[in-house]
Write a protein that holds these residues in place. Structure first.
Motif, mmCIF file in Angstrom:
data_model
loop_
_atom_site.group_PDB
_atom_site.id
_atom_site.type_symbol
_atom_site.label_atom_id
_atom_site.label_comp_id
_atom_site.label_asym_id
_atom_site.label_seq_id
_atom_site.Cartn_x
_atom_site.Cartn_y
_atom_site.Cartn_z
ATOM 1 N N HIS A 567 33.844 -36.100 1.005
ATOM 2 C CA HIS A 567 33.270 -37.237 0.289
ATOM 3 C C HIS A 567 34.306 -38.302 -0.023
ATOM 4 N N GLU A 568 35.572 -38.045 0.282
ATOM 5 C CA GLU A 568 36.627 -39.016 0.004
ATOM 6 C C GLU A 568 36.439 -40.260 0.879
ATOM 7 N N GLU A 569 36.631 -41.432 0.285
ATOM 8 C CA GLU A 569 36.477 -42.677 1.031
ATOM 9 C C GLU A 569 37.729 -43.020 1.833
ATOM 10 N N ASP A 570 38.889 -42.762 1.274
ATOM 11 C CA ASP A 570 40.128 -43.051 1.994
ATOM 12 C C ASP A 570 40.314 -42.012 3.096
ATOM 13 N N ILE A 571 40.452 -42.474 4.323
ATOM 14 C CA ILE A 571 40.463 -41.568 5.466
ATOM 15 C C ILE A 571 41.704 -40.682 5.464
ATOM 16 N N MET A 572 42.864 -41.228 5.054
ATOM 17 C CA MET A 572 44.083 -40.427 5.062
ATOM 18 C C MET A 572 44.030 -39.344 3.983
ATOM 19 N N THR A 573 43.549 -39.707 2.809
ATOM 20 C CA THR A 573 43.394 -38.696 1.753
ATOM 21 C C THR A 573 42.414 -37.620 2.179
ATOM 22 N N LYS A 574 41.376 -38.040 2.840
ATOM 23 C CA LYS A 574 40.363 -37.107 3.329
ATOM 24 C C LYS A 574 40.968 -36.129 4.338
ATOM 25 N N LEU A 575 41.733 -36.657 5.269
ATOM 26 C CA LEU A 575 42.314 -35.801 6.309
ATOM 27 C C LEU A 575 43.353 -34.850 5.721
ATOM 28 N N ARG A 576 44.161 -35.352 4.775
ATOM 29 C CA ARG A 576 45.159 -34.467 4.158
ATOM 30 C C ARG A 576 44.482 -33.327 3.404
ATOM 31 N N GLY A 577 43.423 -33.643 2.680
ATOM 32 C CA GLY A 577 42.711 -32.598 1.951
ATOM 33 C C GLY A 577 42.085 -31.575 2.877
ATOM 34 N N VAL A 578 41.480 -32.053 3.969
ATOM 35 C CA VAL A 578 40.852 -31.134 4.919
ATOM 36 C C VAL A 578 41.900 -30.258 5.597
ATOM 37 N N GLN A 579 43.049 -30.834 5.917
ATOM 38 C CA GLN A 579 44.114 -30.040 6.532
ATOM 39 C C GLN A 579 44.602 -28.954 5.573
ATOM 40 N N THR A 580 44.733 -29.309 4.301
ATOM 41 C CA THR A 580 45.144 -28.299 3.317
ATOM 42 C C THR A 580 44.112 -27.176 3.227
ATOM 43 N N ALA A 581 42.836 -27.544 3.181
ATOM 44 C CA ALA A 581 41.789 -26.524 3.127
ATOM 45 C C ALA A 581 41.803 -25.649 4.382
ATOM 46 N N SER A 582 42.033 -26.256 5.524
ATOM 47 C CA SER A 582 42.060 -25.477 6.772
ATOM 48 C C SER A 582 43.240 -24.517 6.793
ATOM 49 N N ARG A 583 44.392 -24.981 6.316
ATOM 50 C CA ARG A 583 45.541 -24.077 6.262
ATOM 51 C C ARG A 583 45.270 -22.895 5.331
ATOM 52 N N LEU A 584 44.639 -23.193 4.201
ATOM 53 C CA LEU A 584 44.298 -22.119 3.273
ATOM 54 C C LEU A 584 43.355 -21.105 3.913
ATOM 55 N N LEU A 585 42.348 -21.607 4.599
ATOM 56 C CA LEU A 585 41.394 -20.701 5.253
ATOM 57 C C LEU A 585 42.080 -19.866 6.324
ATOM 58 N N ARG A 586 43.004 -20.471 7.047
ATOM 59 C CA ARG A 586 43.718 -19.721 8.081
ATOM 60 C C ARG A 586 44.540 -18.595 7.459
ATOM 61 N N LYS A 587 45.254 -18.893 6.362
ATOM 62 C CA LYS A 587 46.062 -17.863 5.721
ATOM 63 C C LYS A 587 45.196 -16.755 5.136
ATOM 64 N N LEU A 588 44.067 -17.121 4.578
ATOM 65 C CA LEU A 588 43.204 -16.118 3.958
ATOM 66 C C LEU A 588 42.530 -15.228 4.990
ATOM 67 N N CYS A 589 42.121 -15.817 6.102
ATOM 68 C CA CYS A 589 41.358 -15.061 7.100
ATOM 69 C C CYS A 589 42.251 -14.323 8.083
ATOM 70 N N LEU A 590 43.558 -14.636 8.068
ATOM 71 C CA LEU A 590 44.445 -14.031 9.049
ATOM 72 C C LEU A 590 44.527 -12.525 8.872
ATOM 73 N N HIS A 591 44.532 -12.058 7.638
ATOM 74 C CA HIS A 591 44.691 -10.628 7.377
ATOM 75 C C HIS A 591 43.447 -10.004 6.744
ATOM 76 N N SER A 592 42.365 -10.738 6.687
ATOM 77 C CA SER A 592 41.181 -10.193 6.024
ATOM 78 C C SER A 592 39.926 -10.592 6.792
ATOM 79 N N LYS A 593 39.267 -9.607 7.365
ATOM 80 C CA LYS A 593 38.008 -9.885 8.048
ATOM 81 C C LYS A 593 36.903 -10.241 7.057
ATOM 82 N N LEU A 594 37.004 -9.686 5.868
ATOM 83 C CA LEU A 594 36.023 -10.027 4.833
ATOM 84 C C LEU A 594 36.137 -11.503 4.464
ATOM 85 N N ALA A 595 37.364 -11.985 4.329
ATOM 86 C CA ALA A 595 37.548 -13.403 4.021
ATOM 87 C C ALA A 595 36.980 -14.275 5.128
ATOM 88 N N ARG A 596 37.173 -13.847 6.379
ATOM 89 C CA ARG A 596 36.642 -14.627 7.504
ATOM 90 C C ARG A 596 35.118 -14.680 7.461
#
Length: 914
Positions: A567-596
Motif C-alpha cells: 500500500h506504500e505510495e513511494d515505489i522505493m520504500t515499497k520495494l525495500r519493505g517487500v525485499q525485507t519481508a521476502s528475506r524474512l520469509l526465506r530465512k523462516l522457511c529455509l529450516h521449517s516446512k511448517l513455516a513454509r
C-alpha cells in the motif's frame, strides 16, 4: 477559715515537713510530698527547702528505677516513685511567676543526675520515669520564659557535656534556639546534641538553617578571617561525625552551593587551606563524606569538575573508591543507594550531559546495576527507548559489559554462570523496553499534540532503530564487548513479542487513538520492526532455534507486513519493505516446512480474498442489471428458459446454465468492458507477490515442494467442494451433464483473480506441481469447450467469443509451460489464433481433452536430472496419431495459411514413425 487557723495549720505542716525530712525515710515520701506542695503554694519562703527535698526524691526515684531488680516486688521503697508522679503535674502548672525558679532548678537537677550517672547509657537514663518527668517539667516551664531567660537555661545545659541528650530533648520546644548554640561547641559535643535533637523531625529545618547561616557567614566577604579559617573545616569534621549534620548540609545542595557561592568558597579554600585547622580536611575525608551523601552531591561535583582541576581529581578518586568498596559483598554505600532511589535523574543526566558527565554517570550506573539487578534491567530498558545517538548507545554497551565483568576474573569458574544470569537480565530489559515503548505510543504526548515536530516518530521506532544499530555493531565484530552477542540473543529470546508488535502495527484495522503517538504514520515503525527481525538469527547456528510458536507468530507478522508495504505510495520504500519481508520469509522457511506451509497459505489467502483490490482482482462476478421496472414480461428468466423446451427441467443442463440470471430480474446483462475483461497478471504487485512466494522456497527440491503446496492451495481455495479435484480427466459428456456448473464457477473464480492466474504460471515452471492443479485446468477446458459450442449454435460472433479465445490462449500457454502437452500438441498455442470456432472445438475435444483423459497429468511423468530439474523426455512421450490427426487434417485443409506449421509439428514425428 480564719487567719489564725491558717497560720496554725501552716505551722503544723512546716513542723511535720521538717521532722519528716530529718528522718530521711522515703517510705513516707508521698505524705511529705503533699505537704511540700502545699507549702510551696502557701508559704513561698520555704521554696528552697521544698525544692531541695524534691531533688532528693528525684535522686532516689532514679536509683530505684535503675536498681529495680534489687528490690522485692512488694517492697514499700516505691514511695519516691509515687511522689515523682505527684510532683510533675504540680510544678508544670505553677504558671509564669514560678517558671524562672522551676526551670533553672530542673536543669541543675538534670545536670546533677546526668553527671552522677555518666557511666550509664543515655537510653537507660532517659527511660526512667523520674528523668522523663523532669524533662517534661523543664519543657513546660521553658515555654513560659522570655527569650533571654530561655537562652540562659539552654546555655546552662550546653555547659554540661554529660547532659547533651537532655539538650536535644528539651530543645524540641525551642530548636531554633538550641541549634545555633550547639554549633558553638566543639565537634564532638555538637554532634551529641544535634544527634539527640534530630530525633524530633521538625527540628531538622532549624538545624539546617543554623548550619547554612554559619556557612554563609564564613564565606561572606566582610566576615572575620578567623571564621573563614575555622568554620569550613569545623562543618566538614562535624558532618563526618554526624549523619544528621551531613543530611542537613546536603539537603537541597544545588540551592545552597550556587555558582556564586562556589566561586567564593574557592577563594576561601585557596586562602586558608594551609592553616592548621585544614589539616584534617583532605581528599580522603571528602571522599568519605561523599560516599555517605546523596547523589545530588555527586551531580554537583560533576558540574564543578568541568572547570576545577581539584574537583576533577576528587571525582576520579571517588569513582575508584566506589568501585573498590563495591568489592565487598556486604557493602551498602549510601551514595549508591541514593543513586538507585534517584535513578530517573541519573539516567536523564546520562542522556543530556557532556562527555565527562556521561562517562562518570555510566560508572555509577555500573555499580548500581551490579548491586541491584532490577536497576540493571530498567537501565537497559530506558536507554533502548530514549537513546538518540551513538554515544548513549555506546554507554549502554559499556554499562552492560561493565556490569557483567565487574569484579569477575576471567578465570573464575562461575564466569559462565554469571554471564548467563546477566544474559537473562538483558533479555528482560529488551522485553520491558518493547512493552513500555508500545504502551507509551498510546499515551498522550504533549510534543505531538501541539504539533511541534512534523517528523516525529513513535517510541517503538526509536527502540527498533537502537536495536538495529546494536545488532549491526555485533555483526561487525569490531566491538569486543559485544562478541558474546548479548543484544542478539536477547532479541532472539523476544522474537514472539517483536513479531506480535509488527503484526499489530502492520494491521490496517488497528485502533489508533487520537492525540497520541498511535495516530502517527505507522509504516516507519513497521519497517524498523521488520529490520530488527531481519537482523535476528533464526537459523539456530548461533543460538537455539526459535520454537514453533515463535516461528508461526513471526511468519504471520511478516505476511501482514508484506501486504502493508504494497500500500506504500513511494515505489522505493515499497520495494525495500517487500525485499525485507521476502528475506524474512526465506530465512523462516529455509529450516521449517511448517513455516513454509503457513506462509504460502497466508500469502495466497490474503491476496485472493482480503487484499484482492490491490491486485486488480474481482472476486465477485459483476452483475449489471437494469431496474425491475424496465424489464418486460418476456424477459423474465423463467419465461426465457421455458422457450427451450422440457430439457430445461433437467438438473445441471447446459441450457439452464447458459440462461442463468437472477430470479425475478432476468438474465445477466452484458457488462462494461472493464467488467468482462480479466484483470492483468503482469502487474507490479503480482510480481512482488510471486517473488514473496518464491522466497518461501529454497533450492530445486524446495521449489518443487513449495510449488506443490501452492498448487494444492489454489485448488482448495478456488474449488467450491472436494468432489472431482483429482488428477484424472473424465469423458467430455460427464462434464456436460454433471459438473459443468462447477467448472464454470471455478473458471470464473480463476479468471477474475489475477493472483491465481499468476500463481498458475509460476507453478507451471515447477512442472510436476502443475499436475496437482489439474482440476483448475480441466474446469477451464470444459467451460471453453461448451461455451464455444454454444456460440456455434447461435451462429454469431461477439465480444464473448474474443474473451473465450483469450482464455483458451492462457490455458494453452500454462499447459505448454508445464509440459502437460507434448510435441506436437504443444504447438496448438501458435495455431489457436488462426483457427475458427468449430476448429477450436475439434482441437479441444479430439486433441487436448482426449489426450489428457487417456494420459492423466501426473507427477510420475516427470523425471529429475542430476541438477534437480524436473522435465518430460520428448522421445518417451510422443502422442499417438489418434490425438494428432485432427490437427494434421486442419492444417492440410488450410495449407496455404497454416502450412508453415506442418513441418515443425509433423515431419520429425513421421520420421520417427517410419
Amino acid at each position: 477559715m480564719s487567719a489564725q487557723a491558717k497560720s496554725t495549720a501552716l505551722s503544723a505542716d512546716l513542723n511535720n515537713f521538717i521532722y519528716g525530712v530529718s528522718r530521711r525515710n522515703f517510705q513516707n515520701a508521698p505524705d511529705l510530698t503533699k505537704i511540700g506542695i502545699s507549702l510551696l503554694k502557701n508559704f513561698p519562703a520555704a521554696r528552697d527547702a521544698v525544692l531541695e527535698y524534691f531533688a532528693m526524691v528525684f535522686h532516689d526515684a532514679v536509683n530505684v528505677s535503675i536498681n529495680q531488680a534489687d528490690y522485692e516486688p512488694d517492697s514499700t521503697n516505691n514511695g519516691s516513685l509515687d511522689s515523682v508522679s505527684m510532683i510533675g503535674p504540680e510544678l508544670s502548672s505553677l504558671g509564669e511567676f514560678w517558671a524562672p525558679f522551676i526551670a533553672p532548678w530542673c536543669i541543675n537537677l538534670i545536670m546533677d543526675i546526668a553527671t552522677e550517672k555518666a557511666n550509664l547509657p543515655n537510653t537507660t537514663l532517659q527511660s526512667t520515669e523520674a528523668v522523663r518527668v523532669l524533662l517534661d517539667i523543664t519543657t513546660q516551664n521553658l515555654t513560659l520564659l522570655n527569650a533571654e531567660e530561655r537562652a540562659k537555661c539552654i546555655d546552662m545545659m550546653l555547659g554540661c557535656r554529660a547532659c547533651s541528650w537532655a539538650v536535644g530533648w528539651v530543645g524540641r520546644a525551642e530548636p531554633a534556639l538550641v541549634a545555633p548554640r550547639a554549633l558553638t561547641l566543639n565537634a564532638d559535643a555538637a554532634r551529641a546534641v544535634l544527634a539527640h535533637l534530630a530525633n524530633h523531625p521538625p527540628a531538622l529545618v532549624h538545624v539546617r538553617a543554623a548550619l547554612v547561616d554559619l556557612f554563609q557567614e564564613a564565606i561572606r566577604e566582610d566576615s572575620k578571617a578567623e571564621s573563614k579559617r575555622d568554620v569550613i573545616p569545623y562543618l566538614l569534621t562535624l558532618a563526618s561525625k554526624s549523619d544528621i549534620v551531613l543530611k542537613a548540609l546536603t539537603q537541597d545542595i544545588e540551592k545552597t552551593l550556587t555558582d556564586e557561592v562556589m566561586d567564593r568558597l574557592y577563594v576561601v579554600c585557596n586562602t586558608h587551606r594551609h592553616s592548621g585547622a585544614w589539616e584534617s580536611v583532605g581528599p580522603a575525608s571528602l571522599v568519605a563524606l561523599l560516599l555517605r551523601s546523596d547523589v545530588h552531591c555527586f551531580l554537583l561535583l560533576l558540574k564543578q569538575a568541568q572547570k576545577n582541576l581539584f574537583c576533577r581529581q576528587l571525582l576520579e578518586y571517588l569513582l575508584q573508591k566506589l568501585e573498590y568498596e563495591s568489592l565487598f559483598p556486604d557493602s551498602n554505600l549510601p551514595l549508591v543507594m541514593s543513586a538507585a532511589e534517584e535513578i530517573s535523574i541519573v539516567r536523564e543526566k546520562l542522556l543530556m550531559g557532556n562527555q565527562l558527565e556521561q562517562y562518570s554517570i555510566a560508572r555509577i550506573l555500573i555499580i548500581v546495576s551490579y548491586n541491584l539487578p532490577s536497576e540493571f534491567v530498567s537501565t537497559i530498558s530506558y536507554l533502548l527507548q530514549y537513546s538518540r545517538n551513538d554515544t548513549t548507545l555506546a554507554l549502554l554497551v559499556r554499562i552492560i559489559s561493565g556490569t557483567i565483568t565487574l569484579h569477575t576474573p576471567a578465570d573464575c569458574p562461575d564466569v559462565n554462570m554469571d554471564t548467563e544470569r546477566y544474559q537473562g537480565f538483558i533479555k528482560t530489559g529488551v522485553e520491558y523496553a518493547l512493552r513500555d515503548a508500545m504502551i507509551s505510543d498510546t499515551q498522550v504526548n504533549k510534543c505531538f499534540v501541539q504539533g511541534a515536530c512534523k517528523d516525529f516518530k513513535t517510541n517503538l521506532y526509536y527502540y527498533c532503530a537502537n536495536i538495529v544499530k546494536l545488532l549491526r555493531w555485533e555483526n561487525s565484530s569490531r566491538v569486543s564487548h559485544l562478541r558474546t552477542r548479548p543484544i542478539g540473543r536477547a532479541v532472539e529470546a523476544n522474537l514472539y513479542r517483536i513479531g506480535g508488535a509488527l503484526q499489530d502495527y502492520a494491521s490496517i484495522l488497528r485502533v489508533r487513538n487520537s492525540c497520541t503517538l498511535a495516530s502517527l504514520d505507522e509504516m516507519p515503525t513497521c519497517h524498523a520492526l521488520a529490520e530488527v527481525l531481519d537482523r535476528a538469527d533464526m537459523s539456530g547456528t548461533k543460538s537455539p532455534p526459535p520454537s514453533v510458536e515463535v516461528i508461526l507468530k513471526v511468519v504471520q507478522a511478516t505476511v501482514k507486513y508484506f501486504f502493508r508495504c504494497l500500500h506504500e505510495e513511494d515505489i522505493m520504500t515499497k520495494l525495500r519493505g517487500v525485499q525485507t519481508a521476502s528475506r524474512l520469509l526465506r530465512k523462516l522457511c529455509l529450516h521449517s516446512k511448517l513455516a513454509r506451509a503457513v506462509a504460502l497459505r497466508d500469502l495466497l489467502e490474503t491476496a485472493m480474498f482480503r487484499e484482492d483490490k490491490i491486485f486488480g482482482s474481482r472476486t465477485v462476478v459483476a452483475n449489471t442489471v437494469a431496474t425491475p421496472q424496465r424489464w418486460s414480461h418476456d424477459e423474465l428468466l423463467i419465461h426465457m428458459n421455458q422457450k427451450h423446451g422440457p430439457i430445461t427441467q433437467l438438473t445441471q443442463s447446459h441450457t439452464s446454465v447458459f440462461h442463468a440470471g437472477i430470479i425475478g430480474k432476468g438474465v445477466r446483462r452484458q457488462g462494461s468492458q472493464d467488467e468482462t475483461d480479466a484483470p492483468p497478471i503482469l502487474t507490479t504487485n503480482n510480481e512482488l507477490l510471486m517473488g514473496a512466494l518464491m522466497s518461501c522456497m529454497d533450492g530445486n527440491s524446495g521449489v518443487v515442494e513449495g510449488a506443490t503446496s501452492v498448487s494444492l492451495l489454489l485448488v482448495e481455495l478456488v474449488s467450491p467442494d472436494v468432489m472431482y479435484n483429482g488428477l484424472p480427466w473424465p469423458d467430455e459428456d460427464f462434464t456436460k451433464q454433471v459438473s459443468i456448473e462447477r467448472e464454470l464457477y471455478m473458471r470464473c473464480a480463476v479468471e477474475r483473480c489475477g493472483v491465481s492466474r499468476a500463481a498458475l504460471r509460476r507453478i507451471a515452471r515447477a512442472r510436476p506441481a502443475l499436475c496437482l492443479a489439474s482440476a483448475l485446468l480441466r474446469a477451464a477446458a470444459a467451460s471453453l469447450l461448451h461455451r464455444l459450442r454454444a456460440h456455434l449454435d447461435r451462429h454469431k460472433q461477439s465480444a464473448e467469443m474474443t474473451c473465450e479465445m483469450l482464455a483458451l490462449t492462457e490455458l494453452l500457454s500454462v499447459m505448454t509451460l508445464g509440459q502437460l502437452l507434448p510435441h506436437p500438441l504443444s504447438h496448438i498455442l501458435e495455431l489457436a489464433p488462426e483457427l475458427t470456432a468449430s476448429e477450436v472445438v475439434q482441437v479441444l475435444r479430439d486433441c487436448i481433452w482426449n489426450y489428457t483423459r487417456d494420459h492423466v497429468p501426473s507427477p510420475a511423468l516427470f523425471s529429475c536430472d542430476s541438477t534437480g530439474l524436473h522435465w518430460r523426455d520428448p522421445s518417451t512421450c510422443k502422442p499417438p496419431a489418434t490425438y494428432t490427426d485432427t490437427l494434421r487434417i486442419i492444417i492440410q485443409k488450410r495449407i496455404s495459411k497454416l502450412g508453415h506449421m506442418y513441418p515443425i509439428m509433423f515431419l520429425n514425428l513421421e520420421k520417427y514413425n517410419i
